[in-house]
Write a protein that holds these residues in place. Structure first.
Motif, PDB file in Angstrom:
ATOM      1  N   ARG A 197       0.808  -1.213   0.000  1.00 49.42           N
ATOM      2  CA  ARG A 197       0.000   0.000   0.000  1.00 49.42           C
ATOM      3  C   ARG A 197       0.845   1.269   0.000  1.00 49.42           C
ATOM      4  NH1 ARG A 197      -5.130  -1.892   1.313  1.00 49.42           N
ATOM      5  NH2 ARG A 197      -5.166  -3.886   2.408  1.00 49.42           N
ATOM      6  N   ASP A 198       2.112   1.148   0.376  1.00 43.80           N
ATOM      7  CA  ASP A 198       2.973   2.314   0.467  1.00 43.80           C
ATOM      8  C   ASP A 198       3.771   2.465  -0.824  1.00 43.80           C
ATOM      9  OD1 ASP A 198       4.212   4.454   2.314  1.00 43.80           O
ATOM     10  OD2 ASP A 198       5.963   3.349   1.605  1.00 43.80           O
ATOM     11  N   LYS A 199       3.661   3.626  -1.459  1.00 41.43           N
ATOM     12  CA  LYS A 199       4.313   3.847  -2.749  1.00 41.43           C
ATOM     13  C   LYS A 199       5.826   3.882  -2.614  1.00 41.43           C
ATOM     14  CE  LYS A 199       0.465   6.296  -4.933  1.00 41.43           C
ATOM     15  NZ  LYS A 199       0.033   7.548  -5.616  1.00 41.43           N
ATOM     16  N   LYS A 200       6.363   4.473  -1.547  1.00 44.55           N
ATOM     17  CA  LYS A 200       7.810   4.531  -1.370  1.00 44.55           C
ATOM     18  C   LYS A 200       8.404   3.134  -1.236  1.00 44.55           C
ATOM     19  CE  LYS A 200       8.025   9.094   0.843  1.00 44.55           C
ATOM     20  NZ  LYS A 200       8.445   9.847   2.057  1.00 44.55           N
ATOM     21  N   SER A 201       7.720   2.284  -0.503  1.00 44.33           N
ATOM     22  CA  SER A 201       8.226   0.931  -0.308  1.00 44.33           C
ATOM     23  C   SER A 201       8.262   0.157  -1.611  1.00 44.33           C
ATOM     24  CB  SER A 201       7.357   0.202   0.714  1.00 44.33           C
ATOM     25  OG  SER A 201       7.359   0.867   1.960  1.00 44.33           O
ATOM     26  N   VAL A 202       7.175   0.215  -2.368  1.00 48.65           N
ATOM     27  CA  VAL A 202       7.098  -0.545  -3.612  1.00 48.65           C
ATOM     28  C   VAL A 202       8.087  -0.004  -4.640  1.00 48.65           C
ATOM     29  CG1 VAL A 202       5.573  -1.266  -5.480  1.00 48.65           C
ATOM     30  CG2 VAL A 202       4.709  -1.143  -3.144  1.00 48.65           C
ATOM     31  N   SER A 203       8.208   1.310  -4.716  1.00 47.30           N
ATOM     32  CA  SER A 203       9.164   1.901  -5.658  1.00 47.30           C
ATOM     33  C   SER A 203      10.597   1.524  -5.314  1.00 47.30           C
ATOM     34  CB  SER A 203       9.002   3.424  -5.654  1.00 47.30           C
ATOM     35  OG  SER A 203       9.954   4.038  -6.490  1.00 47.30           O
ATOM     36  N   ALA A 204      10.945   1.562  -4.035  1.00 47.18           N
ATOM     37  CA  ALA A 204      12.296   1.185  -3.625  1.00 47.18           C
ATOM     38  C   ALA A 204      12.556  -0.298  -3.862  1.00 47.18           C
ATOM     39  CB  ALA A 204      12.493   1.533  -2.150  1.00 47.18           C
ATOM     40  N   LEU A 205      11.542  -1.132  -3.662  1.00 49.37           N
ATOM     41  CA  LEU A 205      11.717  -2.568  -3.860  1.00 49.37           C
ATOM     42  C   LEU A 205      12.028  -2.889  -5.313  1.00 49.37           C
ATOM     43  CD1 LEU A 205      11.552  -5.452  -2.713  1.00 49.37           C
ATOM     44  CD2 LEU A 205       9.087  -5.394  -3.165  1.00 49.37           C
ATOM     45  N   PHE A 206      11.273  -2.316  -6.255  1.00 51.63           N
ATOM     46  CA  PHE A 206      11.537  -2.578  -7.664  1.00 51.63           C
ATOM     47  C   PHE A 206      12.864  -1.949  -8.102  1.00 51.63           C
ATOM     48  CE2 PHE A 206       6.850  -3.278  -7.987  1.00 51.63           C
ATOM     49  CZ  PHE A 206       6.915  -4.561  -8.482  1.00 51.63           C
ATOM     50  N   SER A 207      13.273  -0.857  -7.456  1.00 56.05           N
ATOM     51  CA  SER A 207      14.552  -0.245  -7.803  1.00 56.05           C
ATOM     52  C   SER A 207      15.725  -1.134  -7.395  1.00 56.05           C
ATOM     53  CB  SER A 207      14.666   1.123  -7.142  1.00 56.05           C
ATOM     54  OG  SER A 207      15.908   1.731  -7.436  1.00 56.05           O
ATOM     55  N   VAL A 208      15.630  -1.743  -6.206  1.00 61.12           N
ATOM     56  CA  VAL A 208      16.681  -2.655  -5.762  1.00 61.12           C
ATOM     57  C   VAL A 208      16.718  -3.903  -6.634  1.00 61.12           C
ATOM     58  CG1 VAL A 208      17.449  -4.092  -3.836  1.00 61.12           C
ATOM     59  CG2 VAL A 208      16.652  -1.774  -3.401  1.00 61.12           C
ATOM     60  N   CYS A 209      15.557  -4.328  -7.118  1.00 62.51           N
ATOM     61  CA  CYS A 209      15.459  -5.556  -7.910  1.00 62.51           C
ATOM     62  C   CYS A 209      15.302  -5.251  -9.390  1.00 62.51           C
ATOM     63  CB  CYS A 209      14.281  -6.395  -7.418  1.00 62.51           C
ATOM     64  SG  CYS A 209      14.326  -6.808  -5.672  1.00 62.51           S
ATOM     65  N   ARG A 210      15.928  -4.217  -9.865  1.00 58.03           N
ATOM     66  CA  ARG A 210      15.757  -3.806 -11.263  1.00 58.03           C
ATOM     67  C   ARG A 210      16.348  -4.805 -12.254  1.00 58.03           C
ATOM     68  NH1 ARG A 210      19.757   0.231  -9.613  1.00 58.03           N
ATOM     69  NH2 ARG A 210      18.006   1.646  -9.284  1.00 58.03           N
ATOM     70  N   ASN A 211      17.223  -5.673 -11.792  1.00 64.84           N
ATOM     71  CA  ASN A 211      17.831  -6.668 -12.674  1.00 64.84           C
ATOM     72  C   ASN A 211      17.089  -8.001 -12.676  1.00 64.84           C
ATOM     73  OD1 ASN A 211      20.006  -4.945 -13.444  1.00 64.84           O
ATOM     74  ND2 ASN A 211      21.062  -5.434 -11.527  1.00 64.84           N
ATOM     75  N   ALA A 212      15.954  -8.061 -12.038  1.00 59.30           N
ATOM     76  CA  ALA A 212      15.218  -9.326 -11.933  1.00 59.30           C
ATOM     77  C   ALA A 212      14.717  -9.783 -13.298  1.00 59.30           C
ATOM     78  CB  ALA A 212      14.052  -9.164 -10.967  1.00 59.30           C
ATOM     79  N   LYS A 213      14.802 -11.089 -13.509  1.00 61.77           N
ATOM     80  CA  LYS A 213      14.307 -11.697 -14.741  1.00 61.77           C
ATOM     81  C   LYS A 213      12.954 -12.367 -14.548  1.00 61.77           C
ATOM     82  CE  LYS A 213      18.975 -12.576 -16.472  1.00 61.77           C
ATOM     83  NZ  LYS A 213      19.942 -13.607 -16.945  1.00 61.77           N
ATOM     84  N   GLU A 214      12.579 -12.629 -13.299  1.00 64.85           N
ATOM     85  CA  GLU A 214      11.288 -13.239 -12.987  1.00 64.85           C
ATOM     86  C   GLU A 214      10.639 -12.446 -11.862  1.00 64.85           C
ATOM     87  OE1 GLU A 214      11.697 -17.335 -12.035  1.00 64.85           O
ATOM     88  OE2 GLU A 214      12.755 -17.851 -13.904  1.00 64.85           O
ATOM     89  N   ILE A 215       9.390 -12.063 -12.055  1.00 66.85           N
ATOM     90  CA  ILE A 215       8.609 -11.349 -11.050  1.00 66.85           C
ATOM     91  C   ILE A 215       7.341 -12.147 -10.786  1.00 66.85           C
ATOM     92  CG2 ILE A 215       7.340  -9.246 -10.497  1.00 66.85           C
ATOM     93  CD1 ILE A 215       9.312  -7.667 -12.107  1.00 66.85           C
ATOM     94  N   ILE A 216       7.161 -12.528  -9.527  1.00 66.90           N
ATOM     95  CA  ILE A 216       5.996 -13.323  -9.113  1.00 66.90           C
ATOM     96  C   ILE A 216       5.277 -12.557  -8.013  1.00 66.90           C
ATOM     97  CG2 ILE A 216       5.220 -15.533  -8.184  1.00 66.90           C
ATOM     98  CD1 ILE A 216       7.836 -16.751  -9.206  1.00 66.90           C
ATOM     99  N   ILE A 217       4.002 -12.248  -8.236  1.00 66.57           N
ATOM    100  CA  ILE A 217       3.195 -11.493  -7.275  1.00 66.57           C
ATOM    101  C   ILE A 217       1.918 -12.282  -7.039  1.00 66.57           C
ATOM    102  CG2 ILE A 217       2.079  -9.296  -6.762  1.00 66.57           C
ATOM    103  CD1 ILE A 217       3.983  -7.985  -8.761  1.00 66.57           C
TER     104      ILE A 217
END
Length: 497
Positions: A371-391
């Motif tokens: 629910r928090d935009k800062k958290s989600v944005s930072a998470l995808f920034s740290v994992c910007r090299n990910a090849k698989e995303i599972i939600i």
């Protein structure tokens, strides 16, 4: 009398009954006669040979030798052929049989029972006395995976109330404790658990995996000293002091720490324990932290010391703000998994200080609150090299949250399940920017409609190697029920007569 001959009279005097005399001459020899006759002048090996010959003679003289049920003479021709096999050969044969026959094989004889016990590698302890008495080691000497958690809890057998969690499940009494920590009130004393660990380690030095709850530093030290091949450890109700014993397991590769579990037990794992762990277990490959506290310093210590760490899982974490910036120190991390987290990182800091994991391949989010935009944005920034995303089944994950995934340019697989706020437009706006996308799986996302698929999105589907498209399970169910008269209104099955 009709016979007057003297010889005949003499014979009648000696044998009054001639029929009995004839039977005595044909009397079957007894074992006692054979034994006395042959033990006077023959050694033991000749006695055995003579006894075997007499046995064959007795069987030939017996009128019922063909029916084993009608004679009391044993038939030595029926012999257990497995006695001719050595234990090693029979173990190889039993190991080839399916596990479903394990119980029936152990009932054949005592030898098979012992041999079958030597084939058992995994067991769950339900009775702690079975371990302390030594019967466990005697019965199963070659164990390498032991689950001690069920036997460490004093369960209320008369209670039908079962409470469960992702970590464990147990029967509880209706009269709950005032502090609502069910395991703490129904757990064996620490000294008893340590004695069991010591007995297990001394009897099974080849242990590879152990699951235990409520142990102390001394109990884990005994396991670390006696079991050098220990590779996987699950420790529940863990604290910082206990981690000193885990640090002695130098060959440990997979570790699961469970600190605080709401309603079961409350223990604290902080940066102190994580630092002790990082300095001792430098060969860790997989680390799972459940209900653990900590901050930037603890995660940084793990990333700096555990250079072989490839998978990090955080379940219901209680980390302080700013911990996410330390994930970038895990240079060889390939999988980052967040499960049942009520928050991610409410204050991750500036994006230029977050960094990224260069070797990261997989980001997995399951049952988290996004629910928090800062958290989600930072998470995808740290994992910007990910090849698989599972939600999977994440609350608050809408189009705006998914839009932060645009920074991930190397995604080849996207799996979305149970995200009801995500729409077809929000999905399309992101996956069009992923040029390397090969697999797409969309399941149970009710706001993603088939009718809203654009021609550009349909063209993208044709270029994929794998497509699993079941966003609306309700419509899929209705289409599968067409023609079978189920799901329709009316009284078709209940008619008045």
């Amino acid at each position: 009398m009709s016979f007057s001959s003297e010889n005949q009279i003499q014979t009648q005097k000696e044998n009054p009954n001639p029929n009995i005399s004839s039977l005595l001459k044909k009397r079957v020899p007894r074992w006692s006669d054979i034994w006395v006759k042959h033990t006077k002048s023959k050694p033991l090996n000749q006695i055995v040979a003579a006894a075997t010959a007499m046995q064959m003679q007795l069987q030939s003289l017996s009128p019922s030798h063909k029916s084993h049920n009608n004679t009391l003479i044993p038939n030595f021709s029926i012999i257990d052929q497995t006695l001719l096999l050595s234990d090693e050969m029979l173990l190889k044969i039993l190991s080839k049989l399916p596990d479903s026959q394990r119980n029936s094989n152990s009932l054949v004889c005592k030898r098979w029972l012992n041999l079958q016990g030597r084939l058992v590698r995994k067991i769950r302890i339900l009775d702690w006395n079975f371990l302390l008495s030594g019967r466990l080691i005697h019965r199963f000497p070659n164990l390498n995976h032991v689950d001690l958690v069920p036997g460490s809890l004093i369960l209320t057998k008369s209670s039908n109330i079962l409470t469960s969690n992702n970590v464990l499940c147990m029967n509880v009494d209706s009269a709950c404790s005032p502090n609502w920590f069910l395991c703490e009130d129904n757990m064996l004393p620490v000294e008893v658990i340590d004695n069991g660990l010591s007995a297990l380690a001394s009897g099974c030095p080849n242990l590879r995996r152990v699951q235990v709850i409520g142990a102390s530093e001394m109990g884990l030290l005994s396991v670390a000293e006696e079991c050098p091949t220990l590779q996987e450890l699950e420790l529940q109700s863990c604290s910082d002091n206990v981690l000193r014993g885990i640090a002695a397991c130098v060959n440990l590769q997979i570790l699961k720490l469970v600190g605080n579990v709401d309603g079961f037990y409350g223990s604290v794992v902080s940066d102190i324990g994580l630092t002790i762990l990082a300095q001792g277990c430098k060969r860790l490959v997989k680390l799972e932290l459940c209900g653990c506290e900590g901050s930037f310093d603890g995660i940084k210590a793990i990333g700096k010391c555990c250079q072989m760490l490839e998978e990090l899982t955080l379940c219901d974490h209680r980390m302080d703000d700013g911990w996410m910036a330390a994930v970038s120190y895990c240079e060889n991390l390939k999988t980052l998994r967040l499960m049942s987290c009520k928050k991610i990182d409410l204050n991750p800091g500036l994006e230029e200080y977050l960094g990224s994991c260069p070797a990261l391949e997989r980001l997995h989010l399951q049952k988290c609150q996004l629910r928090d935009k800062k958290s989600v944005s930072a998470l995808f920034s740290v994992c910007r090299n990910a090849k698989e995303i599972i939600i999977q089944d994440c609350w608050g994950f809408d189009n705006g949250m998914f839009n932060f995934a645009n920074v991930c340019r190397r995604v080849k697989l996207l799996y979305i399940e149970g995200c009801s706020l995500l729409t077809t437009e929000g999905l399309e706006s992101v996956i069009h920017s992923w040029k390397d996308l090969q697999s797409l799986r969309v399941v149970s996302c009710k706001n993603i409609k088939d009718s809203e698929i654009s021609p550009a999105l349909a063209t993208l589907f044709t270029s994929l190697k794998e497509l699993k498209w079941r966003p609306d399970t309700k419509s899929l169910l209705q289409s599968s029920l067409v023609g079978i008269s189920i799901g329709k209104k009316g009284g078709k099955f209940f008619k008045k007569t």
